[in-house]
Every structure is written in structure tokens, then in C-alpha cells.
Write a protein that holds these residues in place. Structure first.
Motif, short mmCIF file in Angstrom:
data_model
loop_
_atom_site.label_atom_id
_atom_site.label_comp_id
_atom_site.label_asym_id
_atom_site.label_seq_id
_atom_site.Cartn_x
_atom_site.Cartn_y
_atom_site.Cartn_z
N LEU A 341 34.19 32.26 23.42
CA LEU A 341 34.16 33.68 23.03
C LEU A 341 35.36 34.02 22.14
O LEU A 341 35.27 34.82 21.21
CB LEU A 341 34.16 34.52 24.30
N LYS A 342 36.50 33.40 22.44
CA LYS A 342 37.73 33.69 21.70
C LYS A 342 37.93 32.79 20.48
O LYS A 342 38.96 32.87 19.81
CB LYS A 342 38.94 33.56 22.64
N GLY A 343 36.96 31.92 20.23
CA GLY A 343 36.95 31.18 18.97
C GLY A 343 37.91 30.02 18.83
O GLY A 343 38.16 29.58 17.71
N VAL A 344 38.44 29.52 19.94
CA VAL A 344 39.38 28.39 19.83
C VAL A 344 38.65 27.18 19.21
O VAL A 344 37.60 26.77 19.71
CB VAL A 344 39.97 28.03 21.21
N PRO A 345 39.18 26.62 18.11
CA PRO A 345 38.44 25.59 17.37
C PRO A 345 38.09 24.34 18.17
O PRO A 345 36.99 23.82 18.04
CB PRO A 345 39.39 25.25 16.21
N ILE A 346 39.01 23.86 19.02
CA ILE A 346 38.71 22.64 19.76
C ILE A 346 39.06 22.78 21.23
O ILE A 346 40.11 23.32 21.60
CB ILE A 346 39.49 21.44 19.17
N ARG A 347 38.15 22.30 22.05
CA ARG A 347 38.38 22.27 23.50
C ARG A 347 38.46 20.82 23.92
O ARG A 347 37.64 20.00 23.50
CB ARG A 347 37.21 22.96 24.19
N ILE A 348 39.46 20.51 24.74
CA ILE A 348 39.55 19.16 25.30
C ILE A 348 39.32 19.27 26.80
O ILE A 348 40.02 20.02 27.49
CB ILE A 348 40.94 18.53 25.02
N GLU A 349 38.35 18.53 27.31
CA GLU A 349 38.09 18.53 28.74
C GLU A 349 38.63 17.22 29.33
O GLU A 349 38.38 16.15 28.78
CB GLU A 349 36.58 18.60 29.01
N ILE A 350 39.37 17.36 30.42
CA ILE A 350 39.86 16.15 31.12
C ILE A 350 39.53 16.25 32.60
O ILE A 350 40.01 17.15 33.29
CB ILE A 350 41.39 15.99 31.06
N GLY A 351 38.76 15.30 33.09
CA GLY A 351 38.45 15.24 34.52
C GLY A 351 38.87 13.89 35.08
O GLY A 351 39.31 13.01 34.33
N PRO A 352 38.72 13.72 36.38
CA PRO A 352 39.14 12.46 37.03
C PRO A 352 38.44 11.22 36.43
O PRO A 352 39.10 10.18 36.25
CB PRO A 352 38.73 12.64 38.49
N LYS A 353 37.18 11.37 36.09
CA LYS A 353 36.48 10.21 35.51
C LYS A 353 37.03 9.83 34.14
O LYS A 353 37.13 8.66 33.80
CB LYS A 353 34.98 10.51 35.36
N ASP A 354 37.37 10.87 33.38
CA ASP A 354 37.95 10.61 32.05
C ASP A 354 39.28 9.88 32.20
O ASP A 354 39.57 8.96 31.44
CB ASP A 354 38.20 11.93 31.31
N ILE A 355 40.05 10.31 33.20
CA ILE A 355 41.35 9.68 33.38
C ILE A 355 41.19 8.19 33.68
O ILE A 355 41.90 7.35 33.11
CB ILE A 355 42.15 10.40 34.49
N LYS A 356 40.25 7.89 34.54
CA LYS A 356 39.99 6.47 34.86
C LYS A 356 39.62 5.70 33.60
O LYS A 356 40.06 4.58 33.39
CB LYS A 356 38.84 6.37 35.88
N ALA A 357 38.80 6.33 32.74
CA ALA A 357 38.34 5.65 31.52
C ALA A 357 39.34 5.79 30.37
O ALA A 357 39.07 5.37 29.24
CB ALA A 357 36.98 6.19 31.11
N LYS A 358 40.50 6.40 30.65
CA LYS A 358 41.54 6.63 29.62
C LYS A 358 40.96 7.34 28.39
O LYS A 358 41.18 6.94 27.25
CB LYS A 358 42.20 5.32 29.21
#
Ligand code: 87F
Length: 478
Positions: A341-358
Motif C-alpha cells: 500500500l505504501k509503495g516500497v519498491p522491494i520486499r525481502i522475506e526471510i523465514g527459517p527455511k530460507d535461513i537453512k537454504a542461505k
């Protein structure tokens, strides 16, 4: 209104209502108790600060210096240059009283600062050695327009730069035109990702106090043209009215040559209208106060492990305007919606699975494209995405403009194009304002400006059929 409520109308179905919702719900701006006077919330003001900083740096490269003149202008000043206020006087707001005492002379709240600045200039400029004098101010102005106010696009109080420069010769004054229009073009294109048509105003549409006016015109999604930044060659008009003279190198007294130029917070409105979508604001990365938001996905068990990686990533992304949204009282899904809604160009999502997969998940606001990126590559990939998004917004807006520009030869074609297609219609014109008036009367379209580039005239005036002197852009306008 619930804070998290999204946009409830489609851009394609009701542009005006969609625009208002985007502005309000993204928390860019809000209405105030006074109609036409709006509140710039941190998001809008942050964008304006970025624009201002970059524009100001360009002005300074030219040797322009910043000043600040008073808000209140004595009535006698405004009356000095008759042409200046003619037509504008209904828009001027006055201070008439302090406490219970009536003032002897009314004071205008500045609608523009020519008169108060030139009163000082006439005292400060004595000799050719005092020139050029190139001053600018960043301030607010008040114009009590009676058309329905719209945040940014038509607010009664707005923010702008007003450049007021003085030169010894006409040639030097004219050189500044390309410098300033060049800066405005660069800023609208490279920062706001807004294409525009640069051109000269017709006699009828120019500022009455000027010898010639120039503008950059934009096209809104509904096919209406809207004026952006402008530049006025004032010749010696104000110098004569305000007695701005100097002794030249031969000891001869001469009137000085002047220009004025402005870019306003209206540009923010054009930017919102052009790039945003049914999910809210879409901000060109170069003007986005937050370019990247990191949203960690965690539960109580893995919270500290996830936050540790997220914080490290935040510190590694210091080259971009990054923010870590580690609020634990909102869910990740809620945050995704809010930043969209606020128009931020890029969002980065980090969850536990992502951390495992670096790795992390990178999501682009304009395309909604999601992809996984190795943590070691996030810095360079994010920069590439930001640049790509900036270019892509400009390209899309450029395609919109060119696909809504029509070149016509006959008045028949002119009328049917305006009726069926909307947008800008380019046609030959004899430069007689009688034809301009007739076209306006019969079609509702006015001349936005006459292109400075690619203005080869091959043919006759669209209206009277006499030999044309220029190509003109006609459009229904905002
Ligand atoms: C409203 C009330 C009084 C526009 C007005 O564009 C006076 C005026 O002079 C007025 N609205 N104008 C024209 C402003 C011309 C010029 N001023 C400096 C610019 C660029 C910045």
C-alpha cells in the motif's frame, strides 16, 4: 477507516476515487480542516525532501544561491506590475487585521514572490559587477483557486522552488532557459519516472508578466494533460516596473533581464497517478524514502535466529534505503499488505527455511514477481532490481504517453481523435490566438505547449488553413 484497509476501487473504473484512496490509505497525505490545505505526512514529505535535495544540488552547480523572503507582501507591491496580478487577484488571500486592530495596508500571503524580491533587487543591483544574481527559494505559496481542490494536483497551499534570476544581457538570460528546463526534465524523467512534453506556451496561455513561458506537460491516466514545471523569460518587464537597473561597463544605465522558474509538489500527484495500481502506491525507487523493506517471518521458537540474520542483512544493505520491520504485533501478511500500500519498491522475506537454504525471497512492488536469491548475492541483486524497476516505470509511462499522442492534418481528424481517443493531439497552427480560441470553444482542447524539439512545420493551420508557423500540442487539460 481501519488502518489496514486496502484500496476498494479500481484505477480503471474510477480514477478520482482511486487516487484519493491511494493518497489517504498509503498515509502519504491527509486533508486538513481547511479545504485545499493538505497535510504532508512523513511519506510524502520524505519524497519531497529527496526531490528537493537532488534538484537543489543541480541548482547549486549553476551557481544559484538559496534565500528566504517574507511570507507577507504589502498590497502596493502587488499593484506595481499590473499585468502580473491581472487575472490572478481573486486567488490572493489577505491579512487585514492583527488582534483587534485593522492594518493600514493589507498584506498578501505570497502567491509567488516576484514583487517582494524585486523590491530588494532594485536596491541591491547597482552595477554590472552585481550580475548575474541567481537566487532561489524553497517555500510554500497560497493561491485560493476555486476549482475543486485535489491533494497535490490542485492544492491551495503548495510547496515549490521559485528561482528568480537577473542578468546583464538577454543572451545570458536565455542560456539559463535550457539549463533549468534540462534540470526539470532530468528530475521528472530520471527520478519521478515521468515523461513530459517540453515546449513553449502560447501567448494566451503564457504568464502575462512574461515575454515567453515554457513548461513541461504530463499526461494523466485519464488522457488529460497537466502542467508540470515551468520557466518564464521575463525580459525587462519586471526590471522596468521595479526599477532594476545597472551601470554597464561603459557607464550606461540599463534595465536588467530576468527569469523565473518553478517545480511544485504537484509532481508528487502526477507520480502517484501514473505509477500506482489497484493495491496502492508504486514509488519509483529513486524517490522512495524506503527502497527495501525486510520482513522477517518467525514464531516464538525461531524468532531470535531469524532476527539475527535479518539484522545482519539490514546492515549489509546500507547502500540502499533499507528498513527492517521487526514489529512483533503484526503478522507477516499484514506487513506485506502495508508495504505494498505504501509503495516500497522491494520486499525481502526471510523465514527459517530460507535461513537453512542461505537464501531470501525478493518481491518487486511493480510486477509482484517473487524470486529466491542467495543471501551472499542480495546486495547486488537488490541494486539491479531497483535500477530495473526505475527504468521499467519510466518505460511504461513513456509508452502510455506515446500511445496517446496523435498527429493529425485536418480539423475533422482533430475533432474525431479528441472525441474517441483522448490524449494529446499534435497539429499545425498559424499562431493566431483566434484559431486557438475557436478550437477551444468547439472541442474543449487547449494548447498545452509548442514542442521545442521536433517542431518541423509542414502544412497549414488546422483551423484556418493558412500557412502554419508551428506544431502545437492540443489536449483537454486538468
Ligand atoms: C496567483 C495569484 C497572484 C500565478 C498567481 O510560475 C499572482 C500569481 O503571478 C502569479 N498565480 N502567477 C504566475 C507565477 C509566475 C512565476 N512565478 C515564479 C512562475 C514560476 C515561479
Amino acid at each position: 477507516m481501519a488502518k489496514q484497509e486496502g484500496i476498494t476501487v479500481k484505477k480503471s473504473e474510477n480514477l478520482d476515487e482511486w487516487y484519493t484512496q491511494v493518497i489517504l490509505k498509503s498515509e502519504m497525505a491527509d486533508y486538513s480542516a481547511v479545504s485545499g490545505c493538505m497535510v504532508f505526512r512523513p511519506l510524502a514529505y520524505g519524497i519531497w525532501e529527496i526531490l528537493q535535495k537532488n534538484i537543489d544540488a543541480e541548482f547549486k552547480k549553476l551557481g544559484v544561491e538559496n534565500v528566504y523572503f517574507p511570507l507577507l507582501i504589502p498590497e502596493k507591491f502587488l499593484k506595481k506590475e499590473a499585468q502580473h496580478v491581472e487575472g490572478f487577484s481573486p486567488e490572493v488571500a489577505w491579512v487585514t487585521q492583527t488582534g483587534d486592530t485593522k492594518l493600514d495596508e493589507r498584506l498578501a500571503i505570497r502567491p509567488t514572490s516576484e514583487t517582494i524580491m524585486y523590491d530588494s533587487y532594485s536596491k541591491w543591483i547597482r552595477s554590472w559587477r552585481d550580475l548575474p544574481l541567481r537566487f532561489n527559494q524553497w517555500n510554500n505559496v497560497l493561491r485560493w483557486e476555486f476549482k475543486h481542490p485535489v491533494p497535490f494536483l490542485r492544492s491551495r497551499e503548495f510547496l515549490w522552488n521559485e528561482g528568480h534570476t537577473v542578468f546583464a544581457t538577454e543572451k545570458e538570460a536565455d542560456t539559463e532557459r535550457d539549463e533549468i528546463l534540462g534540470i526539470y526534465e532530468m528530475i521528472t524523467e530520471d527520478y519521478l519516472a515521468l515523461p513530459g512534453m517540453v515546449g513553449r506556451k502560447s501567448e494566451k496561455e503564457k504568464f502575462a508578466g512574461a515575454v515567453a513561458s515554457y513548461s513541461i506537460e504530463h499526461l494523466l491516466p485519464d488522457g488529460k494533460a497537466i502542467q508540470g514545471p515551468d520557466f518564464h523569460s521575463d525580459g525587462q518587464n519586471f526590471a522596468k516596473a521595479f526599477d532594476i537597473t545597472f551601470l554597464d561597463k561603459d557607464g550606461k544605465r540599463q534595465h536588467a533581464w530576468q527569469n523565473t522558474w518553478a517545480i511544485t509538489t504537484r509532481e508528487l500527484g502526477v507520480m502517484v497517478a501514473m505509477h500506482s495500481d489497484d493495491r496502492g502506491l508504486v514509488l519509483p525507487p529513486k524517490v522512495a524514502p524506503t527502497q527495501v523493506v525486510i520482513v522477517p517471518i518467525f514464531d516464538e521458537k525461531n524468532k531470535s535466529a531469524v532476527l539475527k540474520v535479518a539484522k545482519k542483512l539490514e546492515s549489509e544493505l546500507k547502500d540502499v534505503r533499507v528498513m527492517l520491520d521487526d514489529r512483533n504485533y503484526y503478522t507477516p501478511g499484514w506487513k506485506f499488505n502495508e508495504w505494498e500500500l505504501k509503495g516500497v519498491p522491494i520486499r525481502i522475506e526471510i523465514g527459517p527455511k530460507d535461513i537453512k537454504a542461505k537464501q531470501v525471497v525478493v518481491v518487486r512492488r511493480d510486477t509482484s514477481k517473487k524470486r529466491s536469491v542467495a543471501i551472499s548475492k542480495v546486495g547486488s541483486e537488490v541494486k539491479k532490481e531497483l535500477e530495473d524497476m526505475q527504468k521499467s516505470l519510466f518505460k511504461k509511462a513513456g509508452e502510455f504517453l506515446s500511445s496517446n499522442m496523435y498527429k493529425v492534418k485536418t480539423y475533422q481528424e482533430f475533432k474525431s481523435t479528441l472525441e474517441k481517443k483522448k490524449g494529446i493531439v499534435q497539429a499545425n497552427w498559424c499562431m493566431d490566438s483566434k484559431c486557438e480560441d475557436k478550437v477551444k470553444e468547439e472541442t474543449g482542447a487547449k494548447i498545452t505547449n509548442m514542442p521545442l524539439k521536433n517542431n518541423k512545420v509542414l502544412g497549414d493551420c488546422i483551423y484556418c488553413g493558412k500557412r502554419a508557423k508551428t506544431v502545437a500540442n492540443f489536449a483537454k487539460s486538468y
